[in-house]
Motif scaffolding. Structure first.
Motif, PDB file in Angstrom:
ATOM      1  N   ARG A   1       7.467 127.700   5.366  1.00 17.11           N
ATOM      2  CA  ARG A   1       7.279 127.903   3.854  1.00 17.11           C
ATOM      3  C   ARG A   1       8.595 127.962   3.139  1.00 17.11           C
TER       4      ARG A   1
ATOM      5  N   ARG B   1      12.046 121.141  12.881  1.00 16.73           N
ATOM      6  CA  ARG B   1      11.538 122.025  13.848  1.00 16.73           C
ATOM      7  C   ARG B   1      12.626 122.519  14.638  1.00 16.73           C
TER       8      ARG B   1
ATOM      9  N   ARG C   1       2.292 128.710  15.320  1.00 18.43           N
ATOM     10  CA  ARG C   1       1.315 127.610  15.851  1.00 18.43           C
ATOM     11  C   ARG C   1       2.009 127.039  17.168  1.00 18.43           C
TER      12      ARG C   1
ATOM     13  N   ASP D   1      -1.799 119.661  11.508  1.00 15.82           N
ATOM     14  CA  ASP D   1      -1.219 120.422  12.572  1.00 15.82           C
ATOM     15  C   ASP D   1      -1.308 120.394  13.952  1.00 15.82           C
TER      16      ASP D   1
ATOM     17  N   ARG E   1      -0.017 116.255  14.962  1.00 20.18           N
ATOM     18  CA  ARG E   1       1.422 115.810  14.907  1.00 20.18           C
ATOM     19  C   ARG E   1       1.910 115.433  16.380  1.00 20.18           C
TER      20      ARG E   1
HETATM   21  O1  C5P Z   1       1.057 130.228   9.237  1.00 24.09           O
HETATM   22  P1  C5P Z   1       1.470 129.421   7.897  1.00 24.09           P
HETATM   23  O2  C5P Z   1       0.315 129.008   6.992  1.00 24.09           O
HETATM   24  O3  C5P Z   1       2.282 130.582   6.818  1.00 24.09           O
HETATM   25  O4  C5P Z   1       2.157 128.254   7.965  1.00 24.09           O
HETATM   26  C1  C5P Z   1       2.440 127.198   7.023  1.00 24.09           C
HETATM   27  C2  C5P Z   1       2.572 125.994   7.833  1.00 24.09           C
HETATM   28  O5  C5P Z   1       3.739 125.931   8.654  1.00 24.09           O
HETATM   29  C3  C5P Z   1       1.616 125.635   8.864  1.00 24.09           C
HETATM   30  O6  C5P Z   1       0.481 124.877   8.067  1.00 24.09           O
HETATM   31  C4  C5P Z   1       1.952 124.719   9.821  1.00 24.09           C
HETATM   32  O7  C5P Z   1       1.945 123.565   9.253  1.00 24.09           O
HETATM   33  C5  C5P Z   1       3.596 125.253   9.888  1.00 24.09           C
HETATM   34  N1  C5P Z   1       4.094 125.980  11.058  1.00 24.09           N
HETATM   35  C6  C5P Z   1       4.060 125.453  12.138  1.00 24.09           C
HETATM   36  N2  C5P Z   1       4.577 126.105  13.221  1.00 24.09           N
HETATM   37  C7  C5P Z   1       4.913 127.335  13.301  1.00 24.09           C
HETATM   38  C8  C5P Z   1       4.356 128.434  12.199  1.00 24.09           C
HETATM   39  C9  C5P Z   1       4.009 127.407  10.980  1.00 24.09           C
HETATM   40  O8  C5P Z   1       4.200 124.137  12.354  1.00 24.09           O
HETATM   41  N3  C5P Z   1       4.875 127.994  14.229  1.00 24.09           N
END
Ligand code: C5P
Length: 229
Positions: free
Chosen positions: A44, A109, A130, A184, A187
């Motif tokens: 974010r 990432r 995630r 999510d 990908r």
């Molecule tokens: O968990 P949160 O809603 O704050 O995460 C925002 C976005 O960040 C998620 O929709 C996801 O696409 C991404 N994210 C991710 N890998 C993580 C945490 C979050 O891809 N470890």
């Protein structure tokens, strides 16, 4: 894995948006006195930083450069980007959408990987995200995948928004939730999926406290046994 090979325990809690994993992870961390990583906040912050700098969310090299040098700090219940308090700003729906877009870029990432691993400090870490159990802390002994139906998650988000005095549409939230899950999950890099060794916890009909207790019991059964507790 035994305690000597895994001196700093990590509990990974992965799952889709609004599954309750953030609250569960924070409470588990506080019950055990462990550190807490909200990895979604880093995505974010990256999206917010790109928006502020006028960097397009699909400019992979540009966004990755911002992610690598993110001047973010967490503390006293606040999230700061340089000197600015962005605690509320990063929770905006548009920033969540942006986070999900930049999170699909492999270079972004990669830029955030070491930063996340640096949170593994004694006495332990609870990591919420995630791909905590599949990529970032693939060697963790305790992994949980928290889910709930898209409808239940949309309803929880709806209640939160209404409580904060915002207007919201339940059907639009269900659609947003499904779109974000699809992005999510589909990908190519670090897709949202349970690690093969994760405990699956469906919280559709479970309250937060029961979910916290289930995670603590799972941790005690895995790490407690290894550490002779
Ligand atoms: O968990 P949160 O809603 O704050 O995460 C925002 C976005 O960040 C998620 O929709 C996801 O696409 C991404 N994210 C991710 N890998 C993580 C945490 C979050 O891809 N470890």
């Amino acid at each position: 894995m035994n305690a000597e090979l895994d001196p700093i325990p990590v509990i990974t809690i992965d799952g889709p948006s609004a599954s309750g994993k953030g609250t569960v992870a924070e409470r588990v961390a506080s019950a055990l006195g462990f550190h807490f990583l909200d990895s979604g906040a880093l995505y974010r912050l990256t999206a917010l930083s790109a928006m502020k700098h006028g960097v397009a969310l699909d400019d992979e090299a540009g966004v990755a450069a911002l992610a690598a040098g993110l001047p973010a700090t967490f503390g006293d219940g606040a999230v700061r980007l340089a000197d600015e308090d962005v605690t509320d700003a990063i929770r905006a729906e548009a920033v969540g959408e942006g986070a999900s877009k930049v999170a699909a870029l492999p270079a972004v990432r990669a830029a955030l990987l070491e930063r996340q691993r640096a949170y593994r400090q004694p006495p332990g870490l609870v990591a919420d995200g995630r791909d905590m159990g599949t990529v970032v802390f693939a060697d963790a002994a305790t992994k949980v995948f928290l889910t709930a139906s898209a409808e239940a998650r949309a309803e929880r988000r709806y209640k939160q928004l209404i409580e904060k005095g915002n207007s919201a549409s339940l059907s639009a939230l269900v659609a947003d939730m499904q779109a974000r899950d699809a992005r999510d999950t589909a990908r190519s890099v670090a897709p949202l999926k349970p690690a093969p060794d994760a405990l699956l916890l469906d919280t559709t009909h479970m309250d937060i406290e029961s979910a916290v207790q289930a995670v603590l019991a799972h941790y005690a059964s895995r790490d407690g046994r290894q550490q002779g507790i």
